[in-house]
Design a protein around this motif. Structure first.
Motif, mmCIF file in Angstrom:
data_model
loop_
_atom_site.group_PDB
_atom_site.id
_atom_site.type_symbol
_atom_site.label_atom_id
_atom_site.label_comp_id
_atom_site.label_asym_id
_atom_site.label_seq_id
_atom_site.Cartn_x
_atom_site.Cartn_y
_atom_site.Cartn_z
ATOM 1 N N GLN A 67 0.626 -1.273 0.247
ATOM 2 C CA GLN A 67 -0.246 -0.008 -0.096
ATOM 3 C C GLN A 67 0.853 1.084 0.280
ATOM 4 O OE1 GLN A 67 -3.959 -2.012 2.537
ATOM 5 N NE2 GLN A 67 -2.693 -0.087 3.590
ATOM 6 N N ASP B 249 -11.534 3.332 -1.705
ATOM 7 C CA ASP B 249 -11.155 3.144 -0.178
ATOM 8 C C ASP B 249 -11.128 2.468 0.818
ATOM 9 O OD1 ASP B 249 -9.428 5.306 0.038
ATOM 10 O OD2 ASP B 249 -10.597 6.696 -0.114
ATOM 11 N N GLN C 276 -18.066 2.725 -7.994
ATOM 12 C CA GLN C 276 -17.124 3.661 -8.123
ATOM 13 C C GLN C 276 -16.676 3.184 -9.922
ATOM 14 O OE1 GLN C 276 -15.303 6.323 -7.120
ATOM 15 N NE2 GLN C 276 -17.026 5.990 -6.112
ATOM 16 N N SER D 41 -11.141 4.735 -7.228
ATOM 17 C CA SER D 41 -10.275 3.825 -6.104
ATOM 18 C C SER D 41 -12.253 3.648 -4.771
ATOM 19 C CB SER D 41 -9.583 4.418 -5.176
ATOM 20 O OG SER D 41 -9.513 5.864 -4.297
ATOM 21 N N SER E 148 -8.230 0.078 -4.992
ATOM 22 C CA SER E 148 -8.406 -0.698 -3.425
ATOM 23 C C SER E 148 -8.512 0.932 -3.345
ATOM 24 C CB SER E 148 -7.869 -1.749 -2.923
ATOM 25 O OG SER E 148 -6.563 -1.231 -3.473
ATOM 26 N N LEU E 149 -7.589 1.249 -2.703
ATOM 27 C CA LEU E 149 -6.597 2.825 -1.926
ATOM 28 C C LEU E 149 -6.452 3.953 -2.709
ATOM 29 C CD1 LEU E 149 -4.166 1.196 0.765
ATOM 30 C CD2 LEU E 149 -7.249 1.901 1.059
ATOM 31 N N ASP E 150 -7.190 4.756 -2.652
ATOM 32 C CA ASP E 150 -6.678 6.043 -3.430
ATOM 33 C C ASP E 150 -5.263 6.832 -3.677
ATOM 34 O OD1 ASP E 150 -7.507 8.660 -4.722
ATOM 35 O OD2 ASP E 150 -6.415 9.448 -3.283
ATOM 36 N N ARG E 151 -4.392 6.246 -2.353
ATOM 37 C CA ARG E 151 -3.122 6.359 -2.268
ATOM 38 C C ARG E 151 -1.991 5.742 -3.375
ATOM 39 N NH1 ARG E 151 0.707 5.455 2.771
ATOM 40 N NH2 ARG E 151 2.281 5.371 1.184
#
Length: 251
Positions: free
Chosen positions: A53, A151, A171, A149, A123-126
Motif C-alpha cells: 500500500q 478506499d 466506482q 478507488s 482499492s486505495l486512493d494512495r
C-alpha cells in the motif's frame, strides 16, 4: 526453467504480498482463466509486506517476488506478476528468458482491444498515482480515462465480498458515466474473486488483470516467444550485488 514436451505449459502466478488468502484468490482466478492442460502454480513470497500500500512496500515486495521466483525448483514456461501498479516485473525479466506478464499491462492491453478508453478501479486512493506511473511507463496511460478507488485496504476486500463488489461497481459506473470509460479494469489482484459480480452490474466489458495475464502468457508460450535479452533485459552481471542471492543468516 522452461518445460518442453506435449503437455500444456506451466505458468507461475506470483502474489506480490505475503498473505496466503490473497494468493488463493489469485490462484482461483488464474485457474478459472487458464486453458485445459495449463498448470497454474501460485506462489507467495517468503518475506515482504502483508499487503502493498506504499512505495516502500512496493520496492520491498519486488525483492521478495524476485527471491521467490528464482528459488522455485520446478520447471515453468511463463510467469505472471500479480501486483497491480507494482514494481518488480522488470527485475524478473532481467533474470528469466521465459515470458513475464504483469497484470497491470495485461489488463490495459486487453482493455484497449475492447474499447477506445478504459477506466481503472482500485482499492486505495494512495495507490492511484503508482498505477498511472506504471501505465505511463508502458505507453498505455493515454487511453486511460481515470483511476478511481473505493478506499478499502487490500486485506479487507474478502471480508464482505458482496459489499466489496457493490463498492467497485459504483466506482466503475462513475468511470463510465463521468470519465467516459468504454471498458473498466479492476485494478487489484485481490478483486479477482468478485469480478463476475462487478461485470454483471455494468454495461461495459470488465477486465480482470489476473485472467488477462494468464491468457496472454499462454499465448506467448504457444507462439514460442520469450523475453528479449538485448539491452533492456540483458542478464545482470554475476557477483555485482553484495549478499544476493539471499541466504539464511548465520546461526
Amino acid at each position: 526453467m522452461s518445460r518442453t514436451g506435449s503437455r500444456g505449459p506451466t505458468v507461475l502466478v506470483v502474489n506480490v504480498n505475503t498473505t496466503e488468502a490473497v494468493t488463493e484468490v489469485i490462484r482461483r482466478s488464474a485457474v478459472a482463466a487458464a486453458s485445459p492442460g495449463t498448470e497454474v502454480v501460485a506462489l507467495t513470497p517468503r518475506f515482504g509486506p502483508a499487503s502493498v500500500q506504499s512505495n516502500v512496500e512496493s520496492h520491498l515486495s519486488a525483492v521478495g517476488v524476485l527471491d521467490r521466483v528464482t528459488t522455485y525448483e520446478g520447471p515453468f514456461d511463463a510467469v505472471v506478476h500479480a501486483g497491480f501498479g507494482e514494481t518488480g516485473r522488470e527485475a524478473l525479466q532481467d533474470v528469466l528468458e521465459v515470458p513475464v506478464v504483469d497484470i497491470t499491462e495485461a489488463a490495459a492491453h486487453t482493455a484497449c482491444l475492447l474499447g477506445r478508453t478504459y477506466g481503472v478501479v482500485t482499492s486505495l486512493d494512495r495507490t492511484a498515482p503508482a498505477i498511472r506511473d506504471r501505465l505511463l511507463l508502458a505507453g498505455l496511460e493515454r487511453r486511460c480515462s481515470g483511476v478511481r478507488s473505493v478506499d478499502l485496504p487490500v486485506l479487507e476486500l474478502e471480508a464482505d465480498p458482496e459489499l466489496t463488489a457493490k463498492a467497485f461497481a459504483q466506482q466503475a459506473q462513475r468511470c463510465v458515466d463521468e470519465d467516459g470509460a468504454e471498458v473498466v479494469v479492476l485494478g487489484c489482484a485481490g478483486m479477482a474473486g468478485v469480478h463476475a459480480a462487478v461485470a454483471a452490474a455494468l454495461p461495459v466489458p470488465v477486465v480482470d488483470g489476473v485472467a488477462a495475464a494468464v491468457r496472454l502468457a499462454e499465448s506467448l508460450v504457444a507462439l514460442g516467444l520469450g523475453t528479449s535479452k538485448v539491452r533492456s533485459y540483458a542478464p545482470p552481471e554475476p557477483g555485482r550485488v553484495l549478499g544476493w542471492p539471499l541466504r539464511p543468516a548465520p546461526g
